[in-house]
Design a protein around this motif. Structure first.
Motif, PDB file in Angstrom:
ATOM      1  N   ASP A  86     -45.389 -89.432 -13.186  1.00 32.88           N
ATOM      2  CA  ASP A  86     -45.695 -90.432 -12.170  1.00 32.88           C
ATOM      3  C   ASP A  86     -47.011 -91.159 -12.452  1.00 32.88           C
ATOM      4  O   ASP A  86     -47.125 -92.370 -12.249  1.00 32.88           O
ATOM      5  CB  ASP A  86     -45.772 -89.780 -10.787  1.00 32.88           C
ATOM      6  CG  ASP A  86     -44.376 -89.537 -10.202  1.00 32.88           C
ATOM      7  OD1 ASP A  86     -43.394 -89.948 -10.832  1.00 32.88           O
ATOM      8  OD2 ASP A  86     -44.301 -88.957  -9.116  1.00 32.88           O
ATOM      9  N   TYR A 126     -37.563-102.513 -18.725  1.00 34.26           N
ATOM     10  CA  TYR A 126     -37.451-101.821 -17.448  1.00 34.26           C
ATOM     11  C   TYR A 126     -38.446-102.301 -16.395  1.00 34.26           C
ATOM     12  O   TYR A 126     -38.331-101.949 -15.229  1.00 34.26           O
ATOM     13  CB  TYR A 126     -37.570-100.305 -17.663  1.00 34.26           C
ATOM     14  CG  TYR A 126     -36.336 -99.716 -18.296  1.00 34.26           C
ATOM     15  CD1 TYR A 126     -35.386 -99.055 -17.530  1.00 34.26           C
ATOM     16  CD2 TYR A 126     -36.087 -99.866 -19.658  1.00 34.26           C
ATOM     17  CE1 TYR A 126     -34.234 -98.533 -18.096  1.00 34.26           C
ATOM     18  CE2 TYR A 126     -34.944 -99.358 -20.240  1.00 34.26           C
ATOM     19  CZ  TYR A 126     -34.020 -98.690 -19.465  1.00 34.26           C
ATOM     20  OH  TYR A 126     -32.872 -98.196 -20.039  1.00 34.26           O
ATOM     21  N   TRP A 151     -41.019 -99.203 -13.914  1.00 39.29           N
ATOM     22  CA  TRP A 151     -39.698 -99.651 -13.496  1.00 39.29           C
ATOM     23  C   TRP A 151     -39.890-100.624 -12.342  1.00 39.29           C
ATOM     24  O   TRP A 151     -40.442-100.274 -11.300  1.00 39.29           O
ATOM     25  CB  TRP A 151     -38.833 -98.471 -13.038  1.00 39.29           C
ATOM     26  CG  TRP A 151     -38.157 -97.728 -14.144  1.00 39.29           C
ATOM     27  CD1 TRP A 151     -38.699 -97.341 -15.325  1.00 39.29           C
ATOM     28  CD2 TRP A 151     -36.804 -97.277 -14.154  1.00 39.29           C
ATOM     29  NE1 TRP A 151     -37.783 -96.660 -16.079  1.00 39.29           N
ATOM     30  CE2 TRP A 151     -36.603 -96.605 -15.387  1.00 39.29           C
ATOM     31  CE3 TRP A 151     -35.748 -97.346 -13.257  1.00 39.29           C
ATOM     32  CZ2 TRP A 151     -35.381 -96.022 -15.734  1.00 39.29           C
ATOM     33  CZ3 TRP A 151     -34.530 -96.763 -13.590  1.00 39.29           C
ATOM     34  CH2 TRP A 151     -34.356 -96.121 -14.824  1.00 39.29           C
ATOM     35  N   ARG A 194     -36.642 -89.849 -10.203  1.00 41.16           N
ATOM     36  CA  ARG A 194     -37.799 -89.899 -11.101  1.00 41.16           C
ATOM     37  C   ARG A 194     -37.790 -88.710 -12.052  1.00 41.16           C
ATOM     38  O   ARG A 194     -38.102 -88.827 -13.235  1.00 41.16           O
ATOM     39  CB  ARG A 194     -39.108 -89.938 -10.308  1.00 41.16           C
ATOM     40  CG  ARG A 194     -39.274 -91.192  -9.460  1.00 41.16           C
ATOM     41  CD  ARG A 194     -40.730 -91.441  -9.094  1.00 41.16           C
ATOM     42  NE  ARG A 194     -41.340 -90.323  -8.411  1.00 41.16           N
ATOM     43  CZ  ARG A 194     -41.307 -90.125  -7.093  1.00 41.16           C
ATOM     44  NH1 ARG A 194     -40.656 -90.990  -6.316  1.00 41.16           N
ATOM     45  NH2 ARG A 194     -41.896 -89.086  -6.540  1.00 41.16           N
ATOM     46  N   LYS A 246     -40.017-100.664  -6.950  1.00 32.79           N
ATOM     47  CA  LYS A 246     -40.650-100.200  -8.174  1.00 32.79           C
ATOM     48  C   LYS A 246     -40.377 -98.710  -8.378  1.00 32.79           C
ATOM     49  O   LYS A 246     -39.717 -98.062  -7.563  1.00 32.79           O
ATOM     50  CB  LYS A 246     -42.165-100.449  -8.114  1.00 32.79           C
ATOM     51  CG  LYS A 246     -42.546-101.894  -7.846  1.00 32.79           C
ATOM     52  CD  LYS A 246     -44.058-102.047  -7.744  1.00 32.79           C
ATOM     53  CE  LYS A 246     -44.448-103.487  -7.445  1.00 32.79           C
ATOM     54  NZ  LYS A 246     -45.914-103.650  -7.317  1.00 32.79           N
ATOM     55  N   TRP A 247     -40.956 -98.178  -9.445  1.00 35.62           N
ATOM     56  CA  TRP A 247     -40.823 -96.760  -9.782  1.00 35.62           C
ATOM     57  C   TRP A 247     -41.177 -95.862  -8.605  1.00 35.62           C
ATOM     58  O   TRP A 247     -40.478 -94.900  -8.298  1.00 35.62           O
ATOM     59  CB  TRP A 247     -41.718 -96.455 -10.982  1.00 35.62           C
ATOM     60  CG  TRP A 247     -41.877 -94.999 -11.304  1.00 35.62           C
ATOM     61  CD1 TRP A 247     -42.855 -94.150 -10.852  1.00 35.62           C
ATOM     62  CD2 TRP A 247     -41.032 -94.206 -12.138  1.00 35.62           C
ATOM     63  NE1 TRP A 247     -42.678 -92.885 -11.359  1.00 35.62           N
ATOM     64  CE2 TRP A 247     -41.569 -92.895 -12.154  1.00 35.62           C
ATOM     65  CE3 TRP A 247     -39.892 -94.481 -12.883  1.00 35.62           C
ATOM     66  CZ2 TRP A 247     -40.988 -91.862 -12.894  1.00 35.62           C
ATOM     67  CZ3 TRP A 247     -39.309 -93.446 -13.607  1.00 35.62           C
ATOM     68  CH2 TRP A 247     -39.862 -92.163 -13.610  1.00 35.62           C
TER      69      TRP A 247
END
Length: 404
Positions: A315, A343, A322, A308, A299-300
């Protein structure tokens, strides 16, 4: 004779397709999503054109409008199904009410109207109106599971009381997970089933699939197995070039390149000689570069601080946006937000977001079910739909109850 049903808020037809697979007969649908209704008409040719009703369900005389257009009388309808949007218990609504109470502009809980009287739930009120007019043998209502937790079940109790007052004293509800019934997706929804006469002991359809059961294959029912994974669901679909630049819908129609490798793929390809709706989005080179660094299931938050920062999102607000789909697990819930960006659904092995057809597979639509409209509309239709395999399990339960 098959039980006949109408599907309220039914575009593009996920609930109807599942009910049809269970052995029920669709006779009409109501929605105000034009392209979704075109999809419905294409996939349910047995439903007369005048019975595909494009109208605003919040209209005061919507039942009369529907009846005049379709000509359907109460004796023509055995079951009513649907998932009316109910805003009266949403998170946004709760926050707003809390703020009003703090400002002295509203008095606590008792100031809230009954669920059916709440203006935010006009579409739910429409569902009840149809039930009162047609008086079917059974009703099926689907909604988000948050309904059960809101105010310790207040909304659920109100709904059960409203259906009881409408002449359906036999009512039960259950949160069901689509993955338990063969859909390659973790998707939980609450289902209400009510009848006028038949007693309901349980509405829980026996699960056919299990999460890493660990059981020997011989210990399971002949139709039972572990959850269907993402790659079992979409691994046989044609590889898409990056970026996908198909501008015409016909360019999203492709030939199968490989044979099916599992029972789900065989099932999905039945009655289909081609892959339709197989179109995705264009992506920036930087995005594709970052996709390539992500492992399936990441994931993100798993991205490097540098990546990032390159993407440029905060954040705190973007922590869960994502997501690269896992290979050997079901997908997380497919959502209508796919119409805006994909995404949250990055392909597990190709450096792109998923196509409309891949999303449809994850929702358990077979390839013979073709979506109409533009790409964004197709994604919205897929995300809003009830997974057909989950609806099939519920449909079988309705038949069991009414035949008991």
């Amino acid at each position: 004779m098959k039980l006949r049903f109408i599907d309220l808020f039914g575009a593009p037809g996920g609930m109807s397709f599942g009910m049809k697979m269970a052995g029920l007969q669709p006779v009409a649908v109501l929605d105000n999503f034009e392209e979704g209704l075109k999809t419905y008409g294409r996939n349910f040719p047995e439903v007369p054109e005048q019975n595909i009703v494009n109208a605003d369900a919040s209209e005061k005389d919507i039942v009369k409008i529907f009846q005049r257009q379709t000509g359907l009388r109460p004796d023509d309808v055995d079951v009513i199904v649907g998932g009316p949007p109910c805003q009266g218990f949403s998170t946004v609504g709760r926050v707003l009410i809390s703020k009003l109470i703090k400002k002295g502009m509203r008095k606590g809980r008792k100031a809230e109207p009954r669920f059916i009287q709440d203006k935010r739930n006009n579409l739910y009120k429409t569902f009840v109106k149809f039930v009162k007019y047609y008086r079917p043998k059974s009703i099926v209502m689907e909604n988000v599971p948050g309904m059960l937790s809101y105010r310790d079940g207040w909304a659920v109790r109100q709904i059960m009381e409203d259906f009881g007052n409408a002449g359906y004293p036999n009512i039960s509800y259950k949160i069901l997970n689509a993955a338990d019934y063969g859909a390659p997706q973790i998707r939980k929804r609450i289902f209400f089933i009510a009848t006028r006469k038949n007693k309901i002991k349980s509405i829980l359809p026996p699960p056919t699939h299990f999460a890493n059961s660990g059981l020997d294959r011989k210990q399971l029912d002949a139709n039972s197995c572990d959850y269907v994974t993402v790659m079992e669901a979409i691994g046989d679909l044609p590889h898409l070039s990056i970026p996908e630049k198909a501008k015409k819908i016909k360019e999203a129609i492709m030939e199968y390149k490989t044979d099916p490798t599992c029972y789900f793929q065989t099932w999905a390809r039945k009655n289909s000689g081609k892959v339709d709706n197989n179109i995705t989005r264009w992506h920036r080179d930087m995005d594709k570069e970052i996709f390539a660094k992500m492992k399936p299931g990441e994931k993100w938050k798993d991205l490097s601080a540098r990546d990032r920062k390159r993407i440029g999102y905060n954040d705190d607000s973007f922590n869960d946006k994502w997501k690269r789909l896992p290979r050997n697990k079901p997908s997380h819930t497919i959502v209508a937000h796919l119409q805006k960006d994909g995404y949250m659904f990055i392909h597990p092995t190709q450096d792109r977001t998923i196509s409309v057809r891949e999303a449809a597979r994850l929702q358990s639509f077979p390839d013979s079910f073709v979506f109409c409209g533009g790409r964004g509309s197709q994604f919205r239709q897929v995300g809003n739909a009830v997974p057909p395999l989950l609806a099939r399990a519920v449909g079988k339960t309705v038949l069991r109850i009414l035949q008991s």
